[in-house]
Design a protein around this motif. Structure first.
Motif, PDB file in Angstrom:
ATOM      1  N   LYS A  87      -4.641   6.999  -3.941  1.00  0.00           N
ATOM      2  CA  LYS A  87      -3.773   7.852  -3.117  1.00  0.00           C
ATOM      3  C   LYS A  87      -2.312   7.768  -3.568  1.00  0.00           C
ATOM      4  N   ALA A  88      -1.786   6.567  -3.658  1.00  0.00           N
ATOM      5  CA  ALA A  88      -0.394   6.422  -4.095  1.00  0.00           C
ATOM      6  C   ALA A  88      -0.282   6.628  -5.601  1.00  0.00           C
ATOM      7  N   ASP A 116      -7.865   2.915 -14.525  1.00  0.00           N
ATOM      8  CA  ASP A 116      -8.571   2.802 -13.244  1.00  0.00           C
ATOM      9  C   ASP A 116     -10.059   2.710 -13.555  1.00  0.00           C
ATOM     10  N   VAL A 159     -11.083   1.146 -16.950  1.00  0.00           N
ATOM     11  CA  VAL A 159     -10.931  -0.299 -17.143  1.00  0.00           C
ATOM     12  C   VAL A 159     -11.181  -1.009 -15.819  1.00  0.00           C
ATOM     13  N   ASP A 160     -11.952  -2.085 -15.871  1.00  0.00           N
ATOM     14  CA  ASP A 160     -12.036  -2.976 -14.714  1.00  0.00           C
ATOM     15  C   ASP A 160     -10.992  -4.068 -14.925  1.00  0.00           C
ATOM     16  N   LEU A 161      -9.975  -4.050 -14.086  1.00  0.00           N
ATOM     17  CA  LEU A 161      -8.829  -4.942 -14.289  1.00  0.00           C
ATOM     18  C   LEU A 161      -9.153  -6.404 -14.005  1.00  0.00           C
ATOM     19  N   PHE A 193      -0.715  -0.608  -9.479  1.00  0.00           N
ATOM     20  CA  PHE A 193      -1.056  -0.169  -8.120  1.00  0.00           C
ATOM     21  C   PHE A 193      -2.527  -0.390  -7.788  1.00  0.00           C
ATOM     22  N   ASN A 251     -10.816  -9.519  -6.342  1.00  0.00           N
ATOM     23  CA  ASN A 251     -10.431  -8.299  -7.065  1.00  0.00           C
ATOM     24  C   ASN A 251      -8.911  -8.207  -7.218  1.00  0.00           C
ATOM     25  N   TYR A 269      -6.516  -9.879   2.161  1.00  0.00           N
ATOM     26  CA  TYR A 269      -5.770  -8.813   1.490  1.00  0.00           C
ATOM     27  C   TYR A 269      -4.274  -9.136   1.456  1.00  0.00           C
ATOM     28  N   LYS A 327      -1.471 -10.273  -1.699  1.00  0.00           N
ATOM     29  CA  LYS A 327      -0.165  -9.669  -2.007  1.00  0.00           C
ATOM     30  C   LYS A 327       0.944 -10.732  -1.948  1.00  0.00           C
ATOM     31  N   LEU A 333       4.882  -1.733   0.219  1.00  0.00           N
ATOM     32  CA  LEU A 333       4.682  -0.377   0.728  1.00  0.00           C
ATOM     33  C   LEU A 333       4.246  -0.391   2.177  1.00  0.00           C
ATOM     34  N   ASN A 373       2.427   2.159   5.183  1.00  0.00           N
ATOM     35  CA  ASN A 373       1.166   2.901   5.155  1.00  0.00           C
ATOM     36  C   ASN A 373       1.372   4.241   4.432  1.00  0.00           C
ATOM     37  N   VAL A 374       0.619   4.445   3.348  1.00  0.00           N
ATOM     38  CA  VAL A 374       0.844   5.599   2.475  1.00  0.00           C
ATOM     39  C   VAL A 374       0.236   6.860   3.097  1.00  0.00           C
TER      40      VAL A 374
HETATM   41  N1  LIG Z   1      -2.594   2.856   1.240  1.00  0.00           N
HETATM   42  C1  LIG Z   1      -1.709   2.162   1.931  1.00  0.00           C
HETATM   43  O1  LIG Z   1      -1.401   2.474   3.082  1.00  0.00           O
HETATM   44  C2  LIG Z   1      -1.035   0.964   1.279  1.00  0.00           C
HETATM   45  C3  LIG Z   1      -0.088   0.232   2.009  1.00  0.00           C
HETATM   46  C4  LIG Z   1       0.544  -0.861   1.408  1.00  0.00           C
HETATM   47  C5  LIG Z   1       0.243  -1.205   0.105  1.00  0.00           C
HETATM   48  N2  LIG Z   1      -0.692  -0.466  -0.582  1.00  0.00           N
HETATM   49  C6  LIG Z   1      -0.995  -0.844  -1.956  1.00  0.00           C
HETATM   50  O2  LIG Z   1      -0.651   0.250  -2.786  1.00  0.00           O
HETATM   51  C7  LIG Z   1      -1.558   0.312  -3.887  1.00  0.00           C
HETATM   52  C8  LIG Z   1      -2.172   1.685  -3.966  1.00  0.00           C
HETATM   53  O3  LIG Z   1      -2.855   1.964  -2.751  1.00  0.00           O
HETATM   54  P1  LIG Z   1      -3.666   3.313  -2.543  1.00  0.00           P
HETATM   55  O4  LIG Z   1      -3.507   3.703  -1.128  1.00  0.00           O
HETATM   56  O5  LIG Z   1      -3.317   4.290  -3.603  1.00  0.00           O
HETATM   57  O6  LIG Z   1      -5.151   2.775  -2.735  1.00  0.00           O
HETATM   58  P2  LIG Z   1      -6.440   3.561  -3.262  1.00  0.00           P
HETATM   59  O7  LIG Z   1      -7.625   2.810  -2.773  1.00  0.00           O
HETATM   60  O8  LIG Z   1      -6.360   5.001  -2.941  1.00  0.00           O
HETATM   61  O9  LIG Z   1      -6.311   3.393  -4.855  1.00  0.00           O
HETATM   62  C9  LIG Z   1      -6.500   2.162  -5.476  1.00  0.00           C
HETATM   63  C10 LIG Z   1      -7.071   2.422  -6.850  1.00  0.00           C
HETATM   64  O10 LIG Z   1      -7.252   1.148  -7.497  1.00  0.00           O
HETATM   65  C11 LIG Z   1      -8.445   1.207  -8.246  1.00  0.00           C
HETATM   66  N3  LIG Z   1      -8.948  -0.150  -8.454  1.00  0.00           N
HETATM   67  C12 LIG Z   1      -9.243  -1.072  -7.514  1.00  0.00           C
HETATM   68  N4  LIG Z   1      -9.694  -2.185  -8.099  1.00  0.00           N
HETATM   69  C13 LIG Z   1      -9.688  -1.964  -9.446  1.00  0.00           C
HETATM   70  C14 LIG Z   1     -10.059  -2.722 -10.573  1.00  0.00           C
HETATM   71  N5  LIG Z   1     -10.573  -3.954 -10.448  1.00  0.00           N
HETATM   72  N6  LIG Z   1      -9.907  -2.191 -11.804  1.00  0.00           N
HETATM   73  C15 LIG Z   1      -9.393  -0.928 -11.947  1.00  0.00           C
HETATM   74  N7  LIG Z   1      -9.041  -0.156 -10.910  1.00  0.00           N
HETATM   75  C16 LIG Z   1      -9.192  -0.675  -9.665  1.00  0.00           C
HETATM   76  C17 LIG Z   1      -9.389   2.055  -7.397  1.00  0.00           C
HETATM   77  O11 LIG Z   1     -10.425   2.626  -8.190  1.00  0.00           O
HETATM   78  C18 LIG Z   1      -8.441   3.092  -6.815  1.00  0.00           C
HETATM   79  O12 LIG Z   1      -8.411   4.296  -7.580  1.00  0.00           O
HETATM   80  C19 LIG Z   1      -2.555  -0.821  -3.672  1.00  0.00           C
HETATM   81  O13 LIG Z   1      -2.145  -1.937  -4.426  1.00  0.00           O
HETATM   82  C20 LIG Z   1      -2.457  -1.115  -2.196  1.00  0.00           C
HETATM   83  O14 LIG Z   1      -2.825  -2.452  -1.908  1.00  0.00           O
HETATM   84  C21 LIG Z   1      -1.315   0.611  -0.029  1.00  0.00           C
END
Ligand SMILES: NC(=O)c1ccc[n+]([C@@H]2O[C@H](COP(=O)([O-])OP(=O)(O)OC[C@H]3O[C@@H](n4cnc5c(N)ncnc54)[C@H](O)[C@@H]3O)[C@@H](O)[C@H]2O)c1
Length: 298
Positions: free
Chosen positions: A12-13, A32, A46-48, A80, A97, A153, A157, A181, A183-184
Protein backbone atom coordinates in the motif's frame (compact mmCIF):
# COMPACT_ATOMS: atom_id res chain seq x y z
CA UNK A 1 20.26 10.18 -5.57
CA UNK A 2 19.33 8.53 -8.83
CA UNK A 3 19.09 4.77 -8.41
CA UNK A 4 16.79 3.57 -5.66
CA UNK A 5 15.77 0.12 -4.45
CA UNK A 6 12.33 0.07 -2.82
CA UNK A 7 11.49 -3.06 -0.82
CA UNK A 8 7.81 -3.75 -0.37
CA UNK A 9 7.10 -1.61 -3.42
CA UNK A 10 4.02 -3.70 -4.20
CA UNK A 11 2.37 -2.80 -0.89
CA UNK A 12 0.00 0.00 0.00
CA UNK A 13 2.64 2.55 0.98
CA UNK A 14 5.34 1.13 -1.30
CA UNK A 15 3.19 1.61 -4.41
CA UNK A 16 2.83 5.31 -3.66
CA UNK A 17 6.55 5.57 -2.96
CA UNK A 18 7.50 3.87 -6.25
CA UNK A 19 5.11 6.04 -8.24
CA UNK A 20 6.32 9.26 -6.60
CA UNK A 21 10.02 8.47 -7.05
CA UNK A 22 9.51 7.44 -10.69
CA UNK A 23 7.63 10.71 -11.25
CA UNK A 24 10.67 12.49 -9.82
CA UNK A 25 12.76 10.92 -12.60
CA UNK A 26 14.55 8.33 -10.46
CA UNK A 27 15.44 4.75 -11.47
CA UNK A 28 13.42 2.62 -9.09
CA UNK A 29 13.55 -1.13 -8.58
CA UNK A 30 10.67 -2.70 -6.67
CA UNK A 31 11.86 -5.66 -4.62
CA UNK A 32 8.99 -7.72 -3.25
CA UNK A 33 7.64 -11.25 -3.18
CA UNK A 34 4.65 -10.25 -5.30
CA UNK A 35 4.36 -7.94 -8.31
CA UNK A 36 2.74 -4.54 -7.95
CA UNK A 37 -0.80 -3.76 -9.08
CA UNK A 38 0.68 -0.42 -10.24
CA UNK A 39 3.76 -1.51 -12.20
CA UNK A 40 5.47 1.85 -12.65
CA UNK A 41 8.98 0.40 -12.39
CA UNK A 42 10.83 -2.92 -12.80
CA UNK A 43 10.05 -5.65 -10.28
CA UNK A 44 12.46 -8.16 -8.80
CA UNK A 45 10.97 -11.10 -6.91
CA UNK A 46 12.94 -11.54 -3.70
CA UNK A 47 12.25 -13.03 -0.30
CA UNK A 48 14.07 -10.59 1.95
CA UNK A 49 14.45 -13.15 4.72
CA UNK A 50 16.98 -14.87 2.42
CA UNK A 51 20.30 -13.08 2.71
CA UNK A 52 21.62 -14.25 -0.67
CA UNK A 53 18.57 -12.95 -2.48
CA UNK A 54 18.91 -9.58 -0.75
CA UNK A 55 22.59 -9.29 -1.72
CA UNK A 56 21.62 -10.09 -5.30
CA UNK A 57 18.85 -7.48 -5.33
CA UNK A 58 21.06 -4.71 -3.95
CA UNK A 59 24.12 -5.51 -6.07
CA UNK A 60 23.11 -4.10 -9.41
CA UNK A 61 26.25 -5.36 -11.11
CA UNK A 62 24.95 -8.84 -10.26
CA UNK A 63 22.94 -11.60 -11.91
CA UNK A 64 22.06 -11.90 -15.56
CA UNK A 65 18.35 -11.68 -14.75
CA UNK A 66 18.67 -8.52 -12.71
CA UNK A 67 16.55 -5.73 -14.25
CA UNK A 68 19.15 -3.05 -13.46
CA UNK A 69 22.39 -4.96 -13.79
CA UNK A 70 23.96 -2.24 -15.91
CA UNK A 71 24.14 0.19 -13.00
CA UNK A 72 26.92 0.06 -10.44
CA UNK A 73 25.55 0.51 -6.94
CA UNK A 74 22.16 1.87 -5.97
CA UNK A 75 22.35 5.21 -4.19
CA UNK A 76 19.80 4.31 -1.55
CA UNK A 77 17.43 1.66 -0.36
CA UNK A 78 13.92 2.42 0.85
CA UNK A 79 12.98 -0.53 3.04
CA UNK A 80 9.20 -0.82 3.37
CA UNK A 81 8.68 -4.58 3.12
CA UNK A 82 7.21 -6.14 6.23
CA UNK A 83 4.25 -7.95 7.63
CA UNK A 84 2.62 -4.57 8.16
CA UNK A 85 0.70 -4.89 11.44
CA UNK A 86 0.12 -7.05 14.50
CA UNK A 87 -2.48 -9.84 14.23
CA UNK A 88 -1.91 -10.63 10.53
CA UNK A 89 0.24 -13.66 11.32
CA UNK A 90 1.39 -15.53 14.42
CA UNK A 91 3.68 -13.29 16.48
CA UNK A 92 6.82 -15.32 15.82
CA UNK A 93 6.16 -15.33 12.07
CA UNK A 94 5.83 -11.53 12.03
CA UNK A 95 8.88 -11.12 14.21
CA UNK A 96 11.05 -13.45 12.15
CA UNK A 97 9.96 -11.99 8.82
CA UNK A 98 10.39 -8.38 9.86
CA UNK A 99 13.58 -8.79 11.86
CA UNK A 100 15.40 -10.92 9.29
CA UNK A 101 14.25 -8.75 6.39
CA UNK A 102 15.44 -5.60 8.12
CA UNK A 103 18.73 -7.16 9.21
CA UNK A 104 19.41 -8.49 5.72
CA UNK A 105 18.56 -5.19 4.03
CA UNK A 106 20.65 -3.09 6.45
CA UNK A 107 23.57 -5.51 6.27
CA UNK A 108 23.51 -5.98 2.49
CA UNK A 109 23.20 -2.22 1.96
CA UNK A 110 26.34 -1.59 3.98
CA UNK A 111 28.24 -4.41 2.26
CA UNK A 112 27.51 -3.21 -1.27
CA UNK A 113 28.30 0.41 -0.40
CA UNK A 114 24.82 1.93 -0.14
CA UNK A 115 25.09 4.70 2.43
CA UNK A 116 21.48 5.83 2.75
CA UNK A 117 18.69 3.68 4.13
CA UNK A 118 15.19 5.10 4.54
CA UNK A 119 12.87 2.61 6.18
CA UNK A 120 9.44 2.16 7.66
CA UNK A 121 9.30 2.04 11.42
CA UNK A 122 5.88 2.49 13.00
CA UNK A 123 3.74 4.57 15.32
CA UNK A 124 3.05 1.31 17.18
CA UNK A 125 6.47 1.58 18.87
CA UNK A 126 5.05 4.45 20.95
CA UNK A 127 2.67 2.23 22.93
CA UNK A 128 -0.26 1.52 20.62
CA UNK A 129 -2.99 0.58 21.05
CA UNK A 130 -3.66 3.47 23.40
CA UNK A 131 -6.64 2.94 25.70
CA UNK A 132 -7.75 4.64 28.91
CA UNK A 133 -5.87 1.82 30.70
CA UNK A 134 -2.82 2.22 28.48
CA UNK A 135 -2.72 5.94 27.76
CA UNK A 136 0.14 7.88 26.21
CA UNK A 137 2.42 9.56 28.76
CA UNK A 138 1.50 12.91 27.23
CA UNK A 139 0.18 14.41 24.02
CA UNK A 140 0.96 15.32 21.36
CA UNK A 141 3.13 12.23 21.33
CA UNK A 142 6.58 12.97 19.94
CA UNK A 143 9.91 11.20 19.43
CA UNK A 144 10.83 11.70 23.11
CA UNK A 145 7.88 9.55 24.20
CA UNK A 146 8.96 6.26 25.82
CA UNK A 147 9.20 3.31 23.45
CA UNK A 148 6.52 0.85 24.55
CA UNK A 149 6.09 -1.90 21.94
CA UNK A 150 3.02 -3.99 22.80
CA UNK A 151 3.30 -6.68 20.11
CA UNK A 152 5.93 -8.68 18.27
CA UNK A 153 5.26 -6.42 15.30
CA UNK A 154 5.98 -3.24 17.27
CA UNK A 155 8.96 -4.92 18.90
CA UNK A 156 10.38 -5.73 15.47
CA UNK A 157 10.21 -2.02 14.59
CA UNK A 158 11.66 -0.92 17.96
CA UNK A 159 14.55 -3.34 17.52
CA UNK A 160 14.90 -2.23 13.90
CA UNK A 161 15.57 1.28 15.23
CA UNK A 162 18.23 -0.13 17.55
CA UNK A 163 19.73 -2.07 14.64
CA UNK A 164 19.87 1.12 12.63
CA UNK A 165 21.80 2.84 15.43
CA UNK A 166 24.32 0.00 15.63
CA UNK A 167 24.74 -0.33 11.86
CA UNK A 168 25.42 3.37 11.74
CA UNK A 169 28.00 3.03 14.54
CA UNK A 170 29.72 0.32 12.48
CA UNK A 171 29.48 2.48 9.33
CA UNK A 172 29.90 6.09 10.48
CA UNK A 173 29.35 7.57 7.01
CA UNK A 174 25.93 5.91 6.68
CA UNK A 175 22.50 7.39 7.26
CA UNK A 176 19.50 5.46 8.48
CA UNK A 177 16.25 7.40 8.54
CA UNK A 178 13.37 5.55 10.16
CA UNK A 179 9.87 6.81 9.45
CA UNK A 180 7.46 6.01 12.24
CA UNK A 181 4.45 5.90 9.97
CA UNK A 182 0.94 6.44 11.20
CA UNK A 183 -1.90 4.37 9.73
CA UNK A 184 -1.49 4.50 5.93
CA UNK A 185 -4.52 5.60 3.92
CA UNK A 186 -5.26 5.68 0.22
CA UNK A 187 -7.96 7.94 -1.22
CA UNK A 188 -10.55 5.14 -1.26
CA UNK A 189 -10.02 4.63 2.49
CA UNK A 190 -11.46 8.07 3.16
CA UNK A 191 -14.95 6.66 2.51
CA UNK A 192 -14.71 4.91 5.89
CA UNK A 193 -13.95 8.06 7.86
CA UNK A 194 -17.61 9.12 8.11
CA UNK A 195 -18.44 5.97 10.08
CA UNK A 196 -15.95 6.92 12.82
CA UNK A 197 -17.43 10.32 13.63
CA UNK A 198 -20.16 9.24 16.06
CA UNK A 199 -17.81 7.41 18.43
CA UNK A 200 -14.50 8.96 19.47
CA UNK A 201 -13.41 5.63 20.95
CA UNK A 202 -13.15 3.83 17.60
CA UNK A 203 -9.88 5.46 16.55
CA UNK A 204 -8.47 6.29 19.98
CA UNK A 205 -5.85 3.56 19.61
CA UNK A 206 -3.49 5.78 17.59
CA UNK A 207 -4.73 9.17 18.81
CA UNK A 208 -6.86 9.51 15.68
CA UNK A 209 -3.83 9.73 13.39
CA UNK A 210 -3.30 8.75 9.75
CA UNK A 211 -0.89 9.26 6.88
CA UNK A 212 -1.98 9.69 3.29
CA UNK A 213 0.10 7.30 1.15
CA UNK A 214 1.12 10.22 -1.07
CA UNK A 215 2.38 12.23 1.88
CA UNK A 216 4.19 9.11 3.02
CA UNK A 217 5.91 9.09 -0.38
CA UNK A 218 6.81 12.75 0.08
CA UNK A 219 8.41 11.93 3.44
CA UNK A 220 10.49 9.24 1.74
CA UNK A 221 11.65 11.64 -0.96
CA UNK A 222 12.65 14.23 1.61
CA UNK A 223 14.44 11.59 3.67
CA UNK A 224 16.38 10.57 0.57
CA UNK A 225 17.36 14.18 -0.12
CA UNK A 226 18.10 15.57 3.34
CA UNK A 227 21.69 16.32 4.28
CA UNK A 228 22.05 13.92 7.19
CA UNK A 229 24.50 11.33 8.52
CA UNK A 230 23.46 9.21 11.50
CA UNK A 231 20.53 7.11 12.62
CA UNK A 232 17.36 8.92 13.54
CA UNK A 233 13.62 8.43 13.59
CA UNK A 234 10.67 10.60 12.75
CA UNK A 235 6.94 10.39 13.35
CA UNK A 236 5.21 10.72 9.98
CA UNK A 237 1.52 11.60 10.15
CA UNK A 238 -0.81 13.98 8.42
CA UNK A 239 -1.25 17.43 9.90
CA UNK A 240 -4.79 16.70 11.07
CA UNK A 241 -6.72 13.85 12.73
CA UNK A 242 -9.36 11.55 11.23
CA UNK A 243 -12.11 13.26 13.26
CA UNK A 244 -14.51 16.20 13.01
CA UNK A 245 -14.29 16.75 16.76
CA UNK A 246 -11.39 18.99 17.72
CA UNK A 247 -8.23 17.38 19.04
CA UNK A 248 -8.65 19.03 22.44
CA UNK A 249 -12.23 17.68 22.70
CA UNK A 250 -11.07 14.18 21.78
CA UNK A 251 -8.39 14.19 24.45
CA UNK A 252 -10.79 15.56 27.06
CA UNK A 253 -13.36 12.87 26.25
CA UNK A 254 -11.11 9.78 26.05
CA UNK A 255 -7.86 10.68 27.82
CA UNK A 256 -8.84 13.41 30.33
CA UNK A 257 -5.84 12.72 32.59
CA UNK A 258 -3.20 12.82 29.86
CA UNK A 259 -1.30 16.11 29.97
CA UNK A 260 -1.29 18.21 26.82
CA UNK A 261 2.25 19.49 26.38
CA UNK A 262 1.40 21.83 23.58
CA UNK A 263 -1.68 23.58 22.31
CA UNK A 264 -3.54 21.55 19.68
CA UNK A 265 -5.64 24.04 17.79
CA UNK A 266 -8.55 22.72 15.75
CA UNK A 267 -7.93 19.29 14.26
CA UNK A 268 -4.16 19.37 14.66
CA UNK A 269 -2.46 16.00 14.82
CA UNK A 270 -1.82 14.47 18.25
CA UNK A 271 1.14 12.59 16.71
CA UNK A 272 3.66 15.41 16.57
CA UNK A 273 5.33 15.92 13.20
CA UNK A 274 7.35 18.93 14.38
CA UNK A 275 10.64 17.03 14.14
CA UNK A 276 9.89 15.75 10.63
CA UNK A 277 8.94 19.27 9.57
CA UNK A 278 12.06 20.77 11.11
CA UNK A 279 14.68 18.21 10.04
CA UNK A 280 13.25 16.65 6.88
CA UNK A 281 11.22 19.59 5.61
CA UNK A 282 8.16 17.31 5.63
CA UNK A 283 4.99 19.25 4.77
CA UNK A 284 1.83 17.15 4.38
CA UNK A 285 -0.14 18.14 1.28
CA UNK A 286 -3.23 15.97 1.54
CA UNK A 287 -6.15 15.67 3.94
CA UNK A 288 -9.25 13.55 3.99
CA UNK A 289 -11.10 16.84 4.54
CA UNK A 290 -10.40 17.89 0.97
CA UNK A 291 -13.46 15.92 -0.14
CA UNK A 292 -11.63 13.66 -2.54
CA UNK A 293 -13.40 10.72 -4.07
CA UNK A 294 -11.78 7.51 -5.32
CA UNK A 295 -10.24 8.10 -8.71
CA UNK A 296 -10.78 11.83 -8.43
CA UNK A 297 -7.97 12.62 -6.02
CA UNK A 298 -5.97 15.80 -6.22
N1 LIG B 1 -0.11 0.22 6.73
C1 LIG B 1 0.04 0.93 7.83
O1 LIG B 1 -0.91 1.51 8.36
C2 LIG B 1 1.43 1.08 8.43
C3 LIG B 1 1.60 1.85 9.59
C4 LIG B 1 2.87 1.99 10.14
C5 LIG B 1 3.96 1.39 9.53
N2 LIG B 1 3.76 0.64 8.40
C6 LIG B 1 4.92 0.02 7.78
O2 LIG B 1 5.05 0.55 6.47
C7 LIG B 1 5.55 -0.45 5.59
C8 LIG B 1 4.64 -0.60 4.40
O3 LIG B 1 3.34 -0.95 4.85
P1 LIG B 1 2.16 -1.25 3.84
O4 LIG B 1 0.92 -0.75 4.45
O5 LIG B 1 2.53 -0.79 2.48
O6 LIG B 1 2.13 -2.84 3.90
P2 LIG B 1 1.67 -3.88 2.78
O7 LIG B 1 1.34 -5.15 3.48
O8 LIG B 1 0.64 -3.30 1.89
O9 LIG B 1 3.02 -4.07 1.92
C9 LIG B 1 4.12 -4.74 2.44
C10 LIG B 1 4.83 -5.41 1.29
O10 LIG B 1 5.99 -6.09 1.82
C11 LIG B 1 6.14 -7.30 1.13
N3 LIG B 1 6.90 -8.24 1.96
C12 LIG B 1 6.61 -8.66 3.21
N4 LIG B 1 7.53 -9.53 3.62
C13 LIG B 1 8.44 -9.67 2.60
C14 LIG B 1 9.60 -10.44 2.41
N5 LIG B 1 10.03 -11.29 3.35
N6 LIG B 1 10.28 -10.33 1.26
C15 LIG B 1 9.85 -9.47 0.28
N7 LIG B 1 8.74 -8.72 0.40
C16 LIG B 1 8.03 -8.83 1.56
C17 LIG B 1 4.71 -7.78 0.87
O11 LIG B 1 4.65 -8.69 -0.22
C18 LIG B 1 3.99 -6.47 0.59
O12 LIG B 1 3.90 -6.18 -0.80
C19 LIG B 1 5.71 -1.71 6.44
O13 LIG B 1 7.04 -1.80 6.88
C20 LIG B 1 4.78 -1.47 7.61
O14 LIG B 1 5.20 -2.20 8.75
C21 LIG B 1 2.53 0.49 7.83
Amino acid sequence: MKNIVVTGGSGKAGRAVCRHLVEQGLNVLNVDTVPSSDPVCPFYRVDLTDRGQVMDALQWTGGRDHPFRSFATPDAVVHFAAIRAPDLAPEDVTFRNNMMSTYNVFDAAMRVGIRRVVWASSETTLGLPFTPDNPPAYAPVDEEHPMRPESAYALSKDLGEEMARQFHRWNPDSSFIGLRLSNVMEVQDYDRFASWQTDAAIRKWNLWGYIDARDCAQAVRRALQVDFVGADHFIIANADTVMEQTSAELMAEIFPDVPLRAAVPGHETLLSIDKARRVLGFAPEFSWRDGQTPGGGA
